[in-house]
Design a protein around this motif. Structure first.
Motif, PDB file in Angstrom:
ATOM      1  N   PHE A 180       0.834  -1.194   0.000  1.00  0.00           N
ATOM      2  CA  PHE A 180       0.000   0.000   0.000  1.00  0.00           C
ATOM      3  C   PHE A 180       0.875   1.252   0.000  1.00  0.00           C
ATOM      4  CE2 PHE A 180      -2.170  -3.364   2.268  1.00  0.00           C
ATOM      5  CZ  PHE A 180      -3.457  -3.349   1.766  1.00  0.00           C
ATOM      6  N   LEU A 181       0.417   2.276  -0.713  1.00  0.00           N
ATOM      7  CA  LEU A 181       1.012   3.605  -0.652  1.00  0.00           C
ATOM      8  C   LEU A 181       0.029   4.484   0.110  1.00  0.00           C
ATOM      9  CD1 LEU A 181       3.607   4.947  -1.692  1.00  0.00           C
ATOM     10  CD2 LEU A 181       2.275   5.836  -3.604  1.00  0.00           C
ATOM     11  N   SER A 182       0.516   5.174   1.146  1.00  0.00           N
ATOM     12  CA  SER A 182      -0.400   5.805   2.092  1.00  0.00           C
ATOM     13  C   SER A 182      -0.007   7.246   2.383  1.00  0.00           C
ATOM     14  CB  SER A 182      -0.423   5.006   3.403  1.00  0.00           C
ATOM     15  OG  SER A 182      -0.608   3.629   3.159  1.00  0.00           O
ATOM     16  N   PRO A 183      -0.677   8.223   1.767  1.00  0.00           N
ATOM     17  CA  PRO A 183      -0.452   9.620   2.144  1.00  0.00           C
ATOM     18  C   PRO A 183      -1.176   9.927   3.453  1.00  0.00           C
ATOM     19  CG  PRO A 183      -2.107   9.476   0.416  1.00  0.00           C
ATOM     20  CD  PRO A 183      -1.610   8.077   0.645  1.00  0.00           C
ATOM     21  N   GLY A 184      -0.585  10.838   4.249  1.00  0.00           N
ATOM     22  CA  GLY A 184      -1.196  11.172   5.522  1.00  0.00           C
ATOM     23  C   GLY A 184      -0.763  12.522   6.029  1.00  0.00           C
ATOM     24  N   ILE A 185      -1.355  12.906   7.159  1.00  0.00           N
ATOM     25  CA  ILE A 185      -1.057  14.193   7.778  1.00  0.00           C
ATOM     26  C   ILE A 185      -0.972  14.006   9.290  1.00  0.00           C
ATOM     27  CG2 ILE A 185      -3.506  14.828   7.923  1.00  0.00           C
ATOM     28  CD1 ILE A 185      -2.671  17.745   7.461  1.00  0.00           C
ATOM     29  N   VAL A 198      -4.774   7.543   4.348  1.00  0.00           N
ATOM     30  CA  VAL A 198      -5.521   6.606   3.498  1.00  0.00           C
ATOM     31  C   VAL A 198      -4.537   5.629   2.883  1.00  0.00           C
ATOM     32  CG1 VAL A 198      -7.008   6.345   1.488  1.00  0.00           C
ATOM     33  CG2 VAL A 198      -7.268   8.342   2.967  1.00  0.00           C
ATOM     34  N   GLN A 199      -4.816   4.328   3.002  1.00  0.00           N
ATOM     35  CA  GLN A 199      -4.009   3.291   2.364  1.00  0.00           C
ATOM     36  C   GLN A 199      -4.605   2.958   0.997  1.00  0.00           C
ATOM     37  OE1 GLN A 199      -3.770  -0.084   5.100  1.00  0.00           O
ATOM     38  NE2 GLN A 199      -1.639   0.399   5.486  1.00  0.00           N
ATOM     39  N   VAL A 200      -3.782   3.111  -0.045  1.00  0.00           N
ATOM     40  CA  VAL A 200      -4.207   2.806  -1.413  1.00  0.00           C
ATOM     41  C   VAL A 200      -3.390   1.611  -1.905  1.00  0.00           C
ATOM     42  CG1 VAL A 200      -4.449   3.677  -3.757  1.00  0.00           C
ATOM     43  CG2 VAL A 200      -4.726   5.232  -1.800  1.00  0.00           C
ATOM     44  N   PRO A 201      -4.028   0.504  -2.299  1.00  0.00           N
ATOM     45  CA  PRO A 201      -3.258  -0.668  -2.740  1.00  0.00           C
ATOM     46  C   PRO A 201      -2.535  -0.399  -4.056  1.00  0.00           C
ATOM     47  CG  PRO A 201      -5.610  -1.015  -3.097  1.00  0.00           C
ATOM     48  CD  PRO A 201      -5.484   0.252  -2.315  1.00  0.00           C
ATOM     49  N   TYR A 215      -9.567  -0.028  -0.230  1.00  0.00           N
ATOM     50  CA  TYR A 215      -8.888   1.075   0.472  1.00  0.00           C
ATOM     51  C   TYR A 215      -9.053   0.856   1.969  1.00  0.00           C
ATOM     52  CZ  TYR A 215     -13.617   2.910   1.078  1.00  0.00           C
ATOM     53  OH  TYR A 215     -14.942   3.045   1.409  1.00  0.00           O
ATOM     54  N   ARG A 216      -8.226   1.564   2.737  1.00  0.00           N
ATOM     55  CA  ARG A 216      -8.362   1.653   4.185  1.00  0.00           C
ATOM     56  C   ARG A 216      -8.135   3.107   4.579  1.00  0.00           C
ATOM     57  NH1 ARG A 216      -4.100  -3.196   5.588  1.00  0.00           N
ATOM     58  NH2 ARG A 216      -5.271  -4.951   4.695  1.00  0.00           N
TER      59      ARG A 216
END
Length: 225
Positions: A180-185, A198-201, A215-216
């Protein structure tokens, strides 16, 4: 968490107490909503107990590096008789190792964890999992302690799961690898924080016939007393 026609939403409270400056322990109390096709259920989920110990710390001008070991135990407290079930019907344990670097501008973290799953009353044992995380972060505009502070994060999360076993026999449509590639703040103001991501597969190699994760997403409100 959405996967095919299955969706799970969890609202929970986590209480953590600092036993010392390097050692903390706590409890997670979840309330879970599950949907599987046309069937819905909700209820209190599996309670989790955890502890984390920081065994190494290195301070330099404007930066800090740390390493810690963590242990988490998930108890069998959910209602497995609901449809779909709330909880797994087993007691599971996680052992992990973490590393972190924080400076006025740059952040980086890494962790690896091993999850050992127990067996439920039907002698079903979900496959053990290895979970690995690499995280990079940047503070675009350094601020003072009394001012709101924002760090932008990007994570790479990997999961490898063994096949589940039923009465000692492997189940073919279980286990496999996901990335997963996961952008966050990470937003803070003094002793209050908001963490979201958000986790994007981006890669999936699951065994047999399984739905890929769609998604997660996670939102955490944190208050330090």
């Amino acid at each position: 968490d959405k996967k095919g026609n299955k969706r799970e939403t969890e609202t929970g409270v986590e209480l953590t107490y600092g036993l010392t400056g390097d050692w903390s322990a706590g409890i997670e109390l979840p309330y879970t909503f599950r949907k599987d096709g046309s069937e819905d259920s909700k209820g209190f989920g599996d309670v989790r107990l955890f502890t984390k110990y920081r065994f190494w710390r290195h301070d330099t001008l404007g930066a800090q590096e740390t390493a810690a070991v963590l242990v988490k135990v998930k108890l069998d407290t959910g209602d497995e008789n609901k449809t779909p079930p709330i909880g797994t019907g087993s007691t599971d344990a996680i052992l992990g190792l973490t590393y972190g670097y924080e400076s006025r501008k740059w952040y980086r973290w890494a962790s690896i964890r091993y999850r050992r799953n127990g067996e439920n009353d039907d002698r079903l044992r979900r496959g053990d999992k290895v979970l690995a995380d690499l995280v990079g972060g940047i503070r675009l505009s350094p601020t003072g302690y009394l001012e709101p502070d924002t760090v932008w994060l990007l994570e790479l999360n990997g999961e490898y799961g063994k096949r589940a076993e039923l009465r000692g026999s492997n189940l073919p449509d279980t286990g496999g690898t996901e990335l997963f590639l996961s952008p966050g703040i990470f937003w803070t103001k003094r002793n209050f924080a908001v963490k979201a991501g958000v986790q994007v597969p981006v890669f999936s190699d699951l065994h047999g016939s399984q739905d890929n994760t769609d998604y997660r997403a996670r939102l955490i409100l944190e208050w330090h007393l």
